[in-house]
Design an enzyme around this catalytic site. Structure first.
Site, PDB file in Angstrom:
ATOM      1  N   SER A  17       0.759  -1.378  -0.167  1.00 12.58           N
ATOM      2  CA  SER A  17      -0.044  -0.004  -0.084  1.00 12.58           C
ATOM      3  C   SER A  17       1.024   1.145   0.054  1.00 12.58           C
ATOM      4  O   SER A  17       1.688   1.400   0.713  1.00 12.58           O
ATOM      5  CB  SER A  17      -0.852  -0.033   1.413  1.00 12.58           C
ATOM      6  OG  SER A  17      -1.398   1.397   1.334  1.00 12.58           O
ATOM      7  N   CYS A  51      -7.171   1.451  11.649  1.00  8.89           N
ATOM      8  CA  CYS A  51      -8.816   0.994  11.319  1.00  8.89           C
ATOM      9  C   CYS A  51      -9.609   0.645  12.587  1.00  8.89           C
ATOM     10  O   CYS A  51     -10.685   0.345  12.278  1.00  8.89           O
ATOM     11  CB  CYS A  51      -8.615  -0.013  10.427  1.00  8.89           C
ATOM     12  SG  CYS A  51      -7.494   0.367   9.030  1.00  8.89           S
TER      13      CYS A  51
HETATM   14  N1  PLP Z   1      -2.249  -4.499   5.995  1.00 14.19           N
HETATM   15  C1  PLP Z   1      -1.785  -3.976   6.885  1.00 14.19           C
HETATM   16  C2  PLP Z   1      -0.506  -4.818   7.535  1.00 14.19           C
HETATM   17  C3  PLP Z   1      -1.695  -2.501   7.204  1.00 14.19           C
HETATM   18  O1  PLP Z   1      -1.121  -2.055   8.098  1.00 14.19           O
HETATM   19  C4  PLP Z   1      -2.737  -1.830   6.499  1.00 14.19           C
HETATM   20  C5  PLP Z   1      -2.914  -0.703   6.821  1.00 14.19           C
HETATM   21  O2  PLP Z   1      -2.941  -0.068   7.974  1.00 14.19           O
HETATM   22  C6  PLP Z   1      -3.581  -2.705   5.303  1.00 14.19           C
HETATM   23  C7  PLP Z   1      -3.255  -3.825   5.367  1.00 14.19           C
HETATM   24  C8  PLP Z   1      -4.226  -1.799   4.740  1.00 14.19           C
HETATM   25  O3  PLP Z   1      -3.861  -0.975   3.794  1.00 14.19           O
HETATM   26  P1  PLP Z   1      -5.052   0.252   3.238  1.00 14.19           P
HETATM   27  O4  PLP Z   1      -4.959   1.227   4.300  1.00 14.19           O
HETATM   28  O5  PLP Z   1      -4.228   0.666   2.215  1.00 14.19           O
HETATM   29  O6  PLP Z   1      -6.212  -0.459   2.701  1.00 14.19           O
END
Ligand code: PLP
Length: 422
Positions: free
Chosen positions: A201, A327
């Protein structure tokens, strides 16, 4: 936006956009706005720039550019990998992932369960590590894919993805890794990792939010998750987000450089911050394996305080940190990652994550070390959970803790009810 000076220790949540990245993007907002799929010359130039960004992103993970699909974010990349594994192998309806994944996986796994798929969430050890033998035992003839993160976003703990991918290969099972937290911090090489899918990302590497990448190993069968036009060689519909793709490409190029030049410095900063916190503040503990982890992350348990209160007081002096994944901020539930590592809900609620990045300086760390100890002291002085507090000498701290747990569980239940009815 407030322009006050602030001290940013939340780089695992997101990173600021590097000036070099913004500079690379601006021409594609102002002038290079043509649709890269169109046939005329100005579109062709945009198409070439997109392909150049793809090559930059591929170099970061040592992949072939044809193996790179641009997506909208890390979440989409994770969902797309698992979705493809299930749709291309309709006879296989079992997915394995771990109990400490990002909600991008945990909640998708829950969704799959509701659709009638079987999901195994592997537990972890108290230091956040994974028992590979348990994984081996969990693989079944109908397992479609194993999805395990390369580095944990809350603790920084690394999983042995090379070993996991080799095991999957030997059993004929696809392997995906969420490597979102790793570029610039680890030397990434999809061939030596041996995975079939890998997610990144851009907003974790000094590019904007809203752009991600999914690596799909050559000759791996792939069913698009976003179905539409022929973009991304037919593997993701939707007109390309050109400025963001260009930004991602530039950020990927910078991340290759950061790995060589920046992260030894960041590691030293992180280690100093951690050692000083442990030295100056009693009853503090580092969560997760301290050796086998990312160089920028420190997750610390502060006994007898609530992380949310610590974060509020830190914010008042301009320090940004978090209690886990961005999140899940605002949720009263303790971190699922820390709970999976066996922390009690009480201790998990007292944990703060500090995640550093390339813009952090010695001065930032000095500032944090100056402000944090009095904040913890102040909160402990008024904490009903603190057994050494003079007011608490005559009452039963254990009952106070149990009551506090009950209150929080009740509040969390009410919050869930409101979320369901909203
Ligand atoms: N995977 C991990 C380990 C993350 O830390 C995050 C974001 O915090 C994501 C997936 C999700 O990424 P995005 O925010 O681009 O959807």
């Amino acid at each position: 936006m407030s322009q006050d000076r602030f001290y940013y220790f939340d780089n695992n949540a997101t990173t600021r956009v590097a000036p070099e990245v913004a500079d690379a993007m601006i021409p594609f907002l102002r002038d290079g706005w043509a649709n890269p799929s169109s046939a005329y010359r100005i579109a062709n130039e945009v198409h070439k720039a997109v392909e150049n960004a793809r090559a930059q992103a591929a170099t970061l993970i040592k992949a072939d550019p044809k193996e790179v699909i641009f997506t909208s974010c890390g979440t989409e990349s994770n969902n797309a990998a698992i979705h493809s594994a299930l749709v291309t192998q309709p006879g296989k309806r079992h997915v394995i992932t771990t109990s400490v994944e990002h909600s991008a996986n945990i909640n998708y796994a829950e969704f799959l369960r509701r659709q009638g798929y079987e999901v195994t969430l592997l537990p972890v050890e108290s230091d956040g590590s994974l028992d590979i033998h348990l994984l081996e035992k969990s693989i079944r003839p109908d397992t479609a894919i194993v999805s395990a993160m390369l580095a944990n976003n809350e603790t920084g703990v690394l999983f042995p993805i090379e070993e996991i991918a080799a095991l999957c290969r030997s059993k004929g099972v696809l392997c995906h890794t969420d490597a979102v937290q790793t570029p610039g911090k680890l030397d990434l090489d999809v061939k030596s990792l041996g995975v079939d899918f890998l997610s990144l990302s851009a907003h974790k590497i000094y590019a904007p939010k809203g752009i991600g990448l999914l690596y799909v190993k050559r000759r791996t069968r792939f069913q698009p998750y976003v179905i539409g036009g022929h973009q991304e060689r037919g593997r993701r519909g939707g007109t390309e987000n050109v400025p963001h793709i260009i930004g991602f490409g530039k950020a990927a190029e910078l991340a290759c450089h950061h790995f060589k030049s920046e992260y030894a410095r960041v590691r030293k900063l992180r280690d100093r911050l951690e050692q000083e916190i442990l030295r100056q503040i009693p009853n503090t503990f580092v969560n997760g394996d301290r050796e086998n982890r990312l160089p920028n992350t420190s997750n610390i348990a502060f006994e007898f305080v609530e992380a949310e209160a610590v974060l509020m007081l830190l914010d008042q002096v301009g320090i940004c940190a978090s209690s886990g994944s961005a999140c899940t901020t605002g949720s009263l539930d303790p971190s699922h990652v820390l709970m999976a590592m066996g922390l009690t809900p009480m201790r998990a609620r007292g944990c703060v994550r500090f995640s550093l990045g390339i813009y952090n300086t010695d001065e930032d760390v000095d500032y944090l070390i100056r402000h944090l100890p009095p904040i913890i002291q102040k909160l402990r002085d008024i904490s009903p959970l603190n057994p050494s507090h003079p007011d608490n000498q005559n009452y039963d701290v254990e009952s106070a803790r149990a009551k506090h747990e009950q209150d929080l569980a009740e509040a969390a239940r009410k919050q869930d009810e409101q979320a369901i009815s909203a």
